[in-house]
Design a protein around this motif. Sequence first.
Motif, PDB file in Angstrom:
ATOM      1  N   ILE A  88      47.579  39.434  46.477  1.00  0.00           N
ATOM      2  CA  ILE A  88      48.621  39.391  45.438  1.00  0.00           C
ATOM      3  C   ILE A  88      48.047  38.879  44.119  1.00  0.00           C
ATOM      4  CG2 ILE A  88      50.779  38.285  44.747  1.00  0.00           C
ATOM      5  CD1 ILE A  88      51.526  38.260  47.767  1.00  0.00           C
ATOM      6  N   ALA A  89      47.274  37.785  44.196  1.00  0.00           N
ATOM      7  CA  ALA A  89      46.678  37.220  42.985  1.00  0.00           C
ATOM      8  C   ALA A  89      45.700  38.201  42.348  1.00  0.00           C
ATOM      9  CB  ALA A  89      45.967  35.908  43.316  1.00  0.00           C
ATOM     10  N   ALA A  90      44.901  38.872  43.171  1.00  0.00           N
ATOM     11  CA  ALA A  90      43.924  39.822  42.647  1.00  0.00           C
ATOM     12  C   ALA A  90      44.607  41.000  41.965  1.00  0.00           C
ATOM     13  CB  ALA A  90      43.015  40.313  43.769  1.00  0.00           C
ATOM     14  N   TYR A  91      45.719  41.454  42.525  1.00  0.00           N
ATOM     15  CA  TYR A  91      46.455  42.567  41.923  1.00  0.00           C
ATOM     16  C   TYR A  91      46.928  42.192  40.514  1.00  0.00           C
ATOM     17  CZ  TYR A  91      50.040  46.081  41.096  1.00  0.00           C
ATOM     18  OH  TYR A  91      50.784  47.077  40.531  1.00  0.00           O
ATOM     19  N   ILE A  92      47.322  40.948  40.354  1.00  0.00           N
ATOM     20  CA  ILE A  92      47.831  40.489  39.060  1.00  0.00           C
ATOM     21  C   ILE A  92      46.695  40.232  38.078  1.00  0.00           C
ATOM     22  CG2 ILE A  92      49.071  38.622  37.889  1.00  0.00           C
ATOM     23  CD1 ILE A  92      50.648  38.248  40.536  1.00  0.00           C
ATOM     24  N   ILE A  93      45.587  39.678  38.567  1.00  0.00           N
ATOM     25  CA  ILE A  93      44.554  39.140  37.688  1.00  0.00           C
ATOM     26  C   ILE A  93      43.344  40.056  37.536  1.00  0.00           C
ATOM     27  CG2 ILE A  93      42.916  37.232  37.405  1.00  0.00           C
ATOM     28  CD1 ILE A  93      44.936  35.448  38.869  1.00  0.00           C
ATOM     29  N   PHE A  94      42.903  40.679  38.624  1.00  0.00           N
ATOM     30  CA  PHE A  94      41.612  41.353  38.640  1.00  0.00           C
ATOM     31  C   PHE A  94      41.607  42.669  37.858  1.00  0.00           C
ATOM     32  CE2 PHE A  94      39.113  39.713  42.590  1.00  0.00           C
ATOM     33  CZ  PHE A  94      38.893  38.519  41.932  1.00  0.00           C
ATOM     34  N   LEU A  95      40.459  42.938  37.259  1.00  0.00           N
ATOM     35  CA  LEU A  95      40.182  44.245  36.693  1.00  0.00           C
ATOM     36  C   LEU A  95      39.822  45.211  37.821  1.00  0.00           C
ATOM     37  CD1 LEU A  95      37.996  43.010  33.711  1.00  0.00           C
ATOM     38  CD2 LEU A  95      40.345  43.874  33.566  1.00  0.00           C
ATOM     39  N   PRO A  96      39.871  46.514  37.583  1.00  0.00           N
ATOM     40  CA  PRO A  96      39.643  47.480  38.667  1.00  0.00           C
ATOM     41  C   PRO A  96      38.339  47.308  39.420  1.00  0.00           C
ATOM     42  CG  PRO A  96      40.614  48.589  36.792  1.00  0.00           C
ATOM     43  CD  PRO A  96      40.330  47.186  36.345  1.00  0.00           C
ATOM     44  N   SER A  97      37.242  47.064  38.716  1.00  0.00           N
ATOM     45  CA  SER A  97      35.955  46.952  39.407  1.00  0.00           C
ATOM     46  C   SER A  97      35.946  45.778  40.383  1.00  0.00           C
ATOM     47  CB  SER A  97      34.819  46.789  38.385  1.00  0.00           C
ATOM     48  OG  SER A  97      35.022  45.631  37.588  1.00  0.00           O
ATOM     49  N   ASP A  98      36.618  44.694  40.012  1.00  0.00           N
ATOM     50  CA  ASP A  98      36.668  43.529  40.897  1.00  0.00           C
ATOM     51  C   ASP A  98      37.647  43.748  42.042  1.00  0.00           C
ATOM     52  OD1 ASP A  98      34.857  41.794  39.327  1.00  0.00           O
ATOM     53  OD2 ASP A  98      36.412  42.037  37.818  1.00  0.00           O
ATOM     54  N   LEU A  99      38.682  44.536  41.799  1.00  0.00           N
ATOM     55  CA  LEU A  99      39.617  44.857  42.879  1.00  0.00           C
ATOM     56  C   LEU A  99      38.950  45.789  43.898  1.00  0.00           C
ATOM     57  CD1 LEU A  99      42.487  43.968  43.514  1.00  0.00           C
ATOM     58  CD2 LEU A  99      43.313  46.099  42.502  1.00  0.00           C
ATOM     59  N   ILE A 100      38.070  46.653  43.439  1.00  0.00           N
ATOM     60  CA  ILE A 100      37.295  47.489  44.361  1.00  0.00           C
ATOM     61  C   ILE A 100      36.422  46.606  45.241  1.00  0.00           C
ATOM     62  CG2 ILE A 100      35.436  49.196  44.513  1.00  0.00           C
ATOM     63  CD1 ILE A 100      36.519  50.398  41.900  1.00  0.00           C
ATOM     64  N   GLN A 101      35.788  45.613  44.634  1.00  0.00           N
ATOM     65  CA  GLN A 101      34.958  44.688  45.413  1.00  0.00           C
ATOM     66  C   GLN A 101      35.791  43.958  46.451  1.00  0.00           C
ATOM     67  OE1 GLN A 101      31.790  44.014  45.800  1.00  0.00           O
ATOM     68  NE2 GLN A 101      32.067  42.186  47.063  1.00  0.00           N
ATOM     69  N   LEU A 102      36.993  43.518  46.073  1.00  0.00           N
ATOM     70  CA  LEU A 102      37.871  42.861  47.045  1.00  0.00           C
ATOM     71  C   LEU A 102      38.198  43.814  48.185  1.00  0.00           C
ATOM     72  CD1 LEU A 102      39.628  40.499  47.984  1.00  0.00           C
ATOM     73  CD2 LEU A 102      41.479  41.412  46.552  1.00  0.00           C
ATOM     74  N   GLY A 103      38.422  45.087  47.870  1.00  0.00           N
ATOM     75  CA  GLY A 103      38.688  46.070  48.919  1.00  0.00           C
ATOM     76  C   GLY A 103      37.541  46.161  49.913  1.00  0.00           C
ATOM     77  N   LYS A 104      36.326  46.141  49.412  1.00  0.00           N
ATOM     78  CA  LYS A 104      35.155  46.171  50.292  1.00  0.00           C
ATOM     79  C   LYS A 104      35.107  44.922  51.167  1.00  0.00           C
ATOM     80  CE  LYS A 104      32.344  48.876  47.040  1.00  0.00           C
ATOM     81  NZ  LYS A 104      31.152  48.857  46.168  1.00  0.00           N
ATOM     82  N   GLU A 105      35.429  43.781  50.579  1.00  0.00           N
ATOM     83  CA  GLU A 105      35.406  42.525  51.327  1.00  0.00           C
ATOM     84  C   GLU A 105      36.467  42.521  52.425  1.00  0.00           C
ATOM     85  OE1 GLU A 105      35.656  39.308  48.507  1.00  0.00           O
ATOM     86  OE2 GLU A 105      34.108  40.195  47.236  1.00  0.00           O
ATOM     87  N   MET A 106      37.654  43.014  52.093  1.00  0.00           N
ATOM     88  CA  MET A 106      38.729  43.056  53.095  1.00  0.00           C
ATOM     89  C   MET A 106      38.381  44.002  54.236  1.00  0.00           C
ATOM     90  SD  MET A 106      42.154  43.055  50.694  1.00  0.00           S
ATOM     91  CE  MET A 106      43.241  43.261  52.107  1.00  0.00           C
ATOM     92  N   ALA A 107      37.896  45.180  53.891  1.00  0.00           N
ATOM     93  CA  ALA A 107      37.563  46.160  54.922  1.00  0.00           C
ATOM     94  C   ALA A 107      36.472  45.640  55.842  1.00  0.00           C
ATOM     95  CB  ALA A 107      37.139  47.477  54.272  1.00  0.00           C
ATOM     96  N   SER A 108      35.448  45.031  55.277  1.00  0.00           N
ATOM     97  CA  SER A 108      34.343  44.530  56.106  1.00  0.00           C
ATOM     98  C   SER A 108      34.777  43.338  56.949  1.00  0.00           C
ATOM     99  CB  SER A 108      33.146  44.154  55.223  1.00  0.00           C
ATOM    100  OG  SER A 108      33.487  43.119  54.318  1.00  0.00           O
ATOM    101  N   GLN A 109      35.638  42.473  56.386  1.00  0.00           N
ATOM    102  CA  GLN A 109      36.079  41.314  57.150  1.00  0.00           C
ATOM    103  C   GLN A 109      37.021  41.709  58.284  1.00  0.00           C
ATOM    104  OE1 GLN A 109      34.787  38.497  57.151  1.00  0.00           O
ATOM    105  NE2 GLN A 109      36.190  37.458  58.547  1.00  0.00           N
ATOM    106  N   SER A 110      37.729  42.816  58.133  1.00  0.00           N
ATOM    107  CA  SER A 110      38.603  43.271  59.222  1.00  0.00           C
ATOM    108  C   SER A 110      37.802  43.623  60.465  1.00  0.00           C
ATOM    109  CB  SER A 110      39.419  44.488  58.772  1.00  0.00           C
ATOM    110  OG  SER A 110      38.602  45.636  58.637  1.00  0.00           O
ATOM    111  N   LEU A 111      36.530  43.904  60.278  1.00  0.00           N
ATOM    112  CA  LEU A 111      35.629  44.189  61.401  1.00  0.00           C
ATOM    113  C   LEU A 111      34.694  43.017  61.676  1.00  0.00           C
ATOM    114  CD1 LEU A 111      34.670  47.837  60.359  1.00  0.00           C
ATOM    115  CD2 LEU A 111      36.322  47.153  62.109  1.00  0.00           C
ATOM    116  N   PHE A 112      34.974  41.867  61.063  1.00  0.00           N
ATOM    117  CA  PHE A 112      34.119  40.669  61.171  1.00  0.00           C
ATOM    118  C   PHE A 112      32.684  41.005  60.788  1.00  0.00           C
ATOM    119  CE2 PHE A 112      37.473  40.128  64.458  1.00  0.00           C
ATOM    120  CZ  PHE A 112      38.165  39.106  63.827  1.00  0.00           C
ATOM    121  N   GLY A 113      32.545  41.754  59.689  1.00  0.00           N
ATOM    122  CA  GLY A 113      31.211  42.155  59.265  1.00  0.00           C
ATOM    123  C   GLY A 113      30.940  41.908  57.800  1.00  0.00           C
TER     124      GLY A 113
END
Length: 651
Positions: A88-113
Amino acid sequence: MSKLYYRPEIDGLRAVAVLSVLLFHAKFEFIPGGFMGVDIFFVLSGFLITSIILKGLNNNSFSFIDFWERRARRILPASFVVVLCTLIAAYIIFLPSDLIQLGKEMASQSLFGSNFLFAKQGGYFDTTNDLKPMLHNWSLAVEEQFYMFFPLGMLIISKFLKNKFALILWLGFFMSLALCLYYVEISQRFAFYLLPFRSWELIAGALVAVHFPTKPFPKVMKESLSLFGISLIFIALVFYKETMLFPSYIALLPVIGTSLVLISSKTTDTFVSKILSFQPIVFIGLISYSLYLWHWPILVFTNYSIYPLYDYTLMMGVGCMALAVALSVLTWAFVEQPIRKKTILSSRSQIMSVSASGLFLMALIGGALIYTKGLPDRYDAQILKYSESVNDINPYRENCDKPSISNINSSDVCQTNKDAGKPTFALWGDSHADAIAPAFFNLSNKYNKNGYLLTSSGCPPILSVENNDPVYEYNCSEQNNAFLNLLIRENIKKVYIVSSWKVLSNKFDEIESTTEYPGYSEFYPNLKFAALAKTLDTLKEAAIDIYILQNVPTAKKEPPIMLALQEKYNIENKYAIDIEDYENDLNNGIGAFQEIYKGDGIHYIDPRPLLCNDEVCHTELDGGSLYYNKSHISAYGAELLEPLFERSFQE
């Protein structure tokens, strides 16, 4: 599954671990080794998980389903809460490139990787990590990967090699430690992030559980061991720094120290165990997991929000830590405790369903953020133009930077305009040469000339100088020798040398051989100056004209982010670099060298007429960022610097 009796001093150690990490991340200088709090956590995790499994095996009550239910209750609900708030905070604050990075972090953490993702992206101590809100999850990924394999291994060993259990653990410990000590010299970032190089720390805790389950010690020995152990921990936290090679032998200090405290402090009759069992310290240990989860996103979003307005201060850090503690208490009280005590999600099917659904949603949302390119529709065109400058790099980099030695030796490297015939010039340098390469492609086409692109990121164009950065793997000396041989072999008569000339004053501390500089080392103030002078003389002996670009100004903050956020916040004064800071950099590097090394065939190119005025150096022109990061010119910026080289192309 069997439960262990409660040991408050373990929560005390958790408090030491989490507070160390928090204070380090908040940039409190008195604890420069605070990042080693994670190593304390690793030992505690190995000890507790082994103790639980051993007790279950001895009672014939161990169950993988029970084990994973406990793990799910322990780690996932609180993690989901923090990830949701982060999103939620990232959606409000982050620029697109940083939100893409968050997406990568979320996807990888969902697999504990997520540790694999961060290992691929760079070193743990890189300043770019300050804006990655899920960076701290790397250690949780390492633990979960360990938990995937270790219980099964214990079960197999207990059935077929029960008498060899301790021996096999010791073998695993020494194999992992040896692998860590060997590989950290090759690639620090992989040794830092990945399980094979870290598992010895968890196994150390397992060995304590195996060898010292209930063994009593004399009072004097317990006091001595616990004091020695806690001393090792604090020596590591206070006297070691992130600039040291890690993990290496240094990591033995917190690992051995934590192990000794575990061995000697099973009751509260030692001085150390009494301190660690002090109720406020124990409480910090109880909320340590939530505190670890919350602290880093709070710091990241604080830094991001103030980025275009203020510099980070320790008082801000104190405020962030206070907020982290408050949120951690709430999370512990209303999420962790009720779920672990089964007052919420009481059945196994409920917790497993919620866990699976949560992980799936993390992966789905993370993938969506990547697919939508960070939801750019949230911002107007100018903000997007600035923020997307982080990707405005030399389009030829992937194919041209860091050619192999064999390709260099066969002159099979990139050329700026093959249609113009045989190359007559070369661009030689590090990542800064790579960044400015678009200017040379454009000029080559404009004046129908061709040149070699000889760039190797991280390697200054100086013979016999090696980049000893432990995070990345370089082979600078061999590559530069090969580049030089190519210049001579192909009869190149003009070379443009571009680098971050801060190399002359810091960072590169090792010259391979001082014996190569007779007559130089006595005259020049340091060996790096001598090495550069020797390199230039070698080129001049081959009748090569030399054009040296003084380093472009270096910003203190990332210009694409600064400019985009200034646009977002309607700040009119565009981010710029103080001219005095830039000139200090010059005077400590290439400017000082230029005063000493002069003569025919050497031309120094000053970028200030195009980038600076009397007060500042610009990072923006006509709505475009001149930089893609703090120190590297963007492709747009490179094109604007073409006039610096145009006269030499006209000759």
